[in-house]
Design an enzyme around this catalytic site. Structure first.
Site, PDB file in Angstrom:
ATOM      1  N   ASP A 199       0.861  -1.177   0.000  1.00 30.16           N
ATOM      2  CA  ASP A 199       0.000   0.000   0.000  1.00 30.16           C
ATOM      3  C   ASP A 199       0.897   1.227   0.000  1.00 30.16           C
ATOM      4  O   ASP A 199       1.978   1.222   0.622  1.00 30.16           O
ATOM      5  CB  ASP A 199      -0.903   0.023   1.240  1.00 30.16           C
ATOM      6  CG  ASP A 199      -1.865   1.204   1.197  1.00 30.16           C
ATOM      7  OD1 ASP A 199      -2.854   1.141   0.436  1.00 30.16           O
ATOM      8  OD2 ASP A 199      -1.598   2.196   1.907  1.00 30.16           O
TER       9      ASP A 199
ATOM     10  N   GLU B 228       0.976   5.603   0.409  1.00 35.86           N
ATOM     11  CA  GLU B 228       0.334   6.876   0.692  1.00 35.86           C
ATOM     12  C   GLU B 228       1.025   7.922  -0.174  1.00 35.86           C
ATOM     13  O   GLU B 228       2.257   7.865  -0.379  1.00 35.86           O
ATOM     14  CB  GLU B 228       0.447   7.236   2.176  1.00 35.86           C
ATOM     15  CG  GLU B 228      -0.177   6.216   3.116  1.00 35.86           C
ATOM     16  CD  GLU B 228      -1.651   5.946   2.839  1.00 35.86           C
ATOM     17  OE1 GLU B 228      -2.344   6.859   2.350  1.00 35.86           O
ATOM     18  OE2 GLU B 228      -2.114   4.820   3.120  1.00 35.86           O
TER      19      GLU B 228
ATOM     20  N   HIS C 184      -5.327   4.238   6.680  1.00 39.85           N
ATOM     21  CA  HIS C 184      -4.616   5.086   5.710  1.00 39.85           C
ATOM     22  C   HIS C 184      -3.148   5.281   6.072  1.00 39.85           C
ATOM     23  O   HIS C 184      -2.526   6.251   5.626  1.00 39.85           O
ATOM     24  CB  HIS C 184      -5.309   6.440   5.526  1.00 39.85           C
ATOM     25  CG  HIS C 184      -6.668   6.335   4.895  1.00 39.85           C
ATOM     26  ND1 HIS C 184      -6.854   5.978   3.590  1.00 39.85           N
ATOM     27  CD2 HIS C 184      -7.899   6.514   5.429  1.00 39.85           C
ATOM     28  CE1 HIS C 184      -8.143   5.960   3.315  1.00 39.85           C
ATOM     29  NE2 HIS C 184      -8.815   6.267   4.427  1.00 39.85           N
TER      30      HIS C 184
ATOM     31  N   ASP D 260      -2.575  -0.684   6.303  1.00 40.93           N
ATOM     32  CA  ASP D 260      -3.481  -1.026   5.204  1.00 40.93           C
ATOM     33  C   ASP D 260      -2.998  -2.275   4.476  1.00 40.93           C
ATOM     34  O   ASP D 260      -3.808  -3.110   4.039  1.00 40.93           O
ATOM     35  CB  ASP D 260      -3.587   0.142   4.214  1.00 40.93           C
ATOM     36  CG  ASP D 260      -4.425   1.289   4.779  1.00 40.93           C
ATOM     37  OD1 ASP D 260      -4.790   1.218   5.964  1.00 40.93           O
ATOM     38  OD2 ASP D 260      -4.687   2.253   4.030  1.00 40.93           O
TER      39      ASP D 260
END
Length: 583
Positions: free
Chosen positions: A36, A38, A177, A182
Site C-alpha cells: 500500500d 500513501e 490510511h 493497510d
C-alpha cells in the site's frame, strides 16, 4: 535519515491445504507482496509517494515486512495530512524515493504484487522507476478490489472499499490510511477472497488473475478437461458426450491453450457455447507447427465440427477450365480431370469462378453457348456475334484453326501469362473511372481480381502437385533440423533431428517411412488445397533449404501471382472512388 524498516518473520508455518492442480502455479506456492502507498495526490503526474508499506506472505505465512516514510519534495496538502495522519514534519527527515526504491524492489524480488485498487499503487511505482532510473520488474499483479467486485455481493457490503471489506472479513488489523496497516489488512482480505474462489475451483495464480464472474461455474468446472493434456505442440479436439467433434484447434502448448477456454480470456460467445457442450478433449501431439496445421485442416475437413468457421467444406471449391473440344469454351466444374491443360482455381464459390470467367470473356471472343458444336456449324448465331464478342463458330463463320488460335491464347492466359488480361481490364477500369462510371469500373475490378487470384492459385499449386517428392529442412528452435517430406503437394511426413547429429540418416529414414502418395491430376494437388498452400508457405520461409527433389518444380515467369500482388497493392492504395489505377 531513517532507513526503511524491513523485518524478516520466522514464525511457525501455518498449515495450508496444498493443491495438485498442474494447470498453473498453485496459490499455496505463490509469494505475494501485499503493498500500500500513501501519496500527496491521486495521480502520479504532479504527485509523489509519502509512505510505502508491504507484507510478504506465502502459504498463509508472513515472511517479512517493509515500511518507510518518503520525503515527497513538495508540501503535503492539508486534507491529505488529515486523511493519512502523515504531516510535513514527519517526512522532513525521511529519505527521498531514489534512496528507498531500490530497497523496496529488492524486497519485492520475484513476488506477485497485491494491492487494493492495484492500478493506483502500481502506477505510482512505475512513475517512480522512470524518475529514478530504476527498472520496473513487471511482476504479476492481483487486485483485491477487482476480486471483491466479483466475489462480494451487494447484500454483504454496500461497497468494495478496503475498510468495508476489513469489517466484513474481520481483519486483525484495521486499515487507517497508514501504508503498513493497510497492507496488513489487505493480506487478510486477500486470504478471505482466496478462500471464496477456492470453493469455486480456482487454485492457481493464473486462474486467480483471470477470475471473473463472467466465467460460469459450469465453464470453470470443466477446466478438469485440461488436466491430463500434454504441454506440447499439436492439435486438440473438443468433443461432446457422443464423441462428436465440436471444435478443432492448434497450439504450441495444447494444455495451456485448452485451459484458456475456461477463463475470462475466452470472450467469444460461440466458444463459451462450445465449452458448455464439451465433455472431452483429445490431443494429437505433433513434432512441428506445420504438422499441427496440416492435421488441423484434415480433421476439420473430415469431421466438420460445428464450431469451426473455416476449412469445413473443401469439397465445395470449384474450378474454371477451358473445355477439350473442337471449339473450347470456359466452364465452371467441381473437380479437375485429365481432359484439359487449362484449369484455374480452385475458387471458394461458383460466383467467384463466374467473375473470373467474365474477365476472360471481356478480353477474348470465346464462345459462351453451352451446346457442343459440330465442325459444320448450325444455322443461326446468338447476339454476341452481332456485338463482335464471338466469331460465331456455331454457324461456320470461324474455322477450327482460327478458333484454335483464340483458344490457345486463352489457355496461355489461364496457365502462363496473365498480363494481356490485366492490361486490357486495367485500361477499361481507368476509362470508366474517367467517365465517372465508378460502379462499372468497380465491377471490372472485381472480375479482374477474381481472375488473377484463381489463376495465381492454380499456377502456384500446379508445380508442386506435379512433383513426386520434395524434402526440405530448416533449423529447429532448439537446435538440429526440422525436416519435412512433401509428395505431390501433400504433407507426407516430418522429423526433428537432434542437435549436433548428422541429419542425413534421419532424412533417409523419413523418406522411407513417409506416406505413399498417388499422383493426382494437376493442378489439383494430392491434398486439400489449403494444406498444399500451408506447405508452400512453409517452403518459402527464410532459412528453409531444399534437401532433395524428384521431378521439376518450376513456376511460370510471367504468371498471375505477380499481377495479383501488384493489383492488390494498387487496390489498397487507390481504393477511393474514381482513382486512376496505373498499369
Amino acid at each position: 535519515m531513517p532507513a526503511p524498516n524491513v523485518r524478516d518473520m520466522h514464525t511457525t508455518p501455518v498449515a495450508v491445504q496444498g493443491t495438485l492442480d498442474d494447470l498453473g502455479t498453485p496459490l499455496s506456492e505463490v509469494t505475494f507482496v501485499v503493498l500500500d502507498l500513501e501519496t500527496t495526490g491521486g495521480k502520479p503526474a504532479g504527485s509523489n509517494i509519502t509512505e510505502i508499506g508491504a507484507v510478504k506472505v506465502r502459504g498463509g505465512v508472513v515472511l517479512g515486512e517493509f515500511q518507510t516514510l518518503v520525503r515527497p519534495g513538495e508540501p503535503i496538502p492539508a486534507f491529505v495530512s488529515v486523511l493519512t495522519g502523515i504531516s510535513n514534519a514527519m517526512v522532513a527527515s525521511a529519505p527521498r524515493i531514489d534512496r528507498v526504491l531500490g530497497s523496496f524492489l529488492e524486497f519485492l524480488g520475484e513476488g506477485v504484487v497485491v494491492a487494493h485498487n492495484a492500478p493506483y499503487d502500481v502506477g505510482f511505482l512505475k512513475a517512480a522507476c522512470r524518475e529514478t532510473g530504476e527498472q520496473w520488474p513487471r511482476p504479476a499483479v492481483v487486485d483485491t478490489a477487482h476480486l471483491a467486485r466479483q466475489l462480494v455481493t451487494a447484500d454483504e457490503a454496500p461497497n468494495r472499499k478496503l475498510g468495508t471489506l476489513a469489517s466484513l472479513f474481520g481483519t486483525t488489523t484495521t486499515p487507517d490510511h497508514r501504508a503498513l496497516h493497510d497492507a496488513r489488512a489487505t493480506v487478510d482480505v486477500l486470504h478471505a477472497l482466496i478462500d471464496r474462489v477456492g470453493n469455486l475451483g480456482v487454485h492457481s495464480l493464473e486462474e486467480l488473475q483471470t477470475y471473473s464472474k463472467r466465467v460460469t461455474p459450469g465453464q470453470r468446472r470443466k477446466r478438469v478437461l485440461a488436466d491430463d493434456l500434454p504441454s506440447a505442440p499439436g492439435v486438440y479436439v473438443f468433443k461432446d458426450a457422443n464423441g462428436q467433434a465440436l471444435y478443432v484447434g492448434t497450439s504450441v502448448d495444447i494444455r495451456k491453450r485448452v485451459r484458456s477456454y475456461f477463463t475470462e480470456s475466452e470472450k467469444r460467445a460461440r466458444m463459451r457455447d462450445m465449452v458448455r457442450l464439451a465433455e472431452e478433449v483429445t490431443p494429437v501431439v505433433c513434432q512441428t507447427a506445420l504438422e499441427a496445421q496440416v492435421r488441423e485442416l484434415r480433421l476439420i475437413a473430415e469431421h466438420k465440427p460445428r464450431f469451426n468457421r473455416r476449412s469445413r467444406y473443401p469439397e465445395r471449391a470449384v474450378w474454371l477450365k477451358l473445355t477439350d473440344e473442337a471449339f473450347p469454351r470456359l466452364s465452371v466444374v467441381s473437380s479437375v480431370r485429365d481432359d484439359s491443360p487449362g484449369y484455374v482455381g480452385p475458387f471458394g464459390s461458383k460466383a467467384a469462378a463466374e467473375l473470373a470467367m467474365t474477365a476472360l470473356h471481356d478480353v477474348l471472343p470465346l464462345r459462351r453457348c453451352t451446346k457442343r458444336l459440330s465442325r459444320k456449324g448450325d444455322s443461326t448465331a446468338c447476339a454476341l456475334f452481332d456485338l463482335g464478342k464471338c466469331g460465331a463458330p456455331c454457324i461456320g463463320q470461324q474455322s477450327v484453326d482460327d478458333y484454335a488460335a483464340i483458344a490457345d491464347e486463352a489457355r496461355s492466359m489461364l496457365t502462363a501469362d496473365a498480363r494481356p488480361v490485366v492490361d486490357a481490364l486495367l485500361d477499361r477500369m481507368n476509362a470508366l473511372g474517367a467517365q465517372g462510371r465508378y460502379e462499372d469500373a468497380a465491377a471490372v475490378r472485381d472480375r479482374l481480381l477474381a481472375f488473377v487470384r484463381g489463376a495465381a492459385r492454380a499456377q502456384r499449386l500446379d508445380p508442386l502437385a506435379r512433383t513426386p517428392e520434395v524434402v526440405a529442412a530448416r533449423p529447429g528452435a532448439l537446435g538440429g533440423w526440422e525436416v519435412v517430406c512433401i509428395r505431390y503437394g501433400r504433407f507426407a511426413g516430418t522429423t526433428l533431428t537432434p542437435r549436433g547429429a548428422d541429419p542425413m540418416p534421419y532424412i533417409a529414414a523419413l523418406r522411407e517411412t513417409a506416406e505413399v502418395v498417388a499422383a493426382p491430376v494437376a493442378p489439383a494437388p494430392a491434398a486439400l488445397t489449403e494444406e498444399t498452400e500451408r506447405v508452400l508457405h512453409w517452403l518459402e520461409q527464410p532459412g528453409v533449404r531444399i534437401v532433395h527433389t524428384e521431378g521439376v518444380w518450376v513456376c511460370p515467369v510471367n504468371g498471375a501471382g505477380g499481377s495479383r500482388n501488384r493489383l492488390e497493392r494498387l487496390m489498397d492504395a487507390g481504393s477511393g472512388g474514381g482513382a486512376r489505377v496505373a498499369g
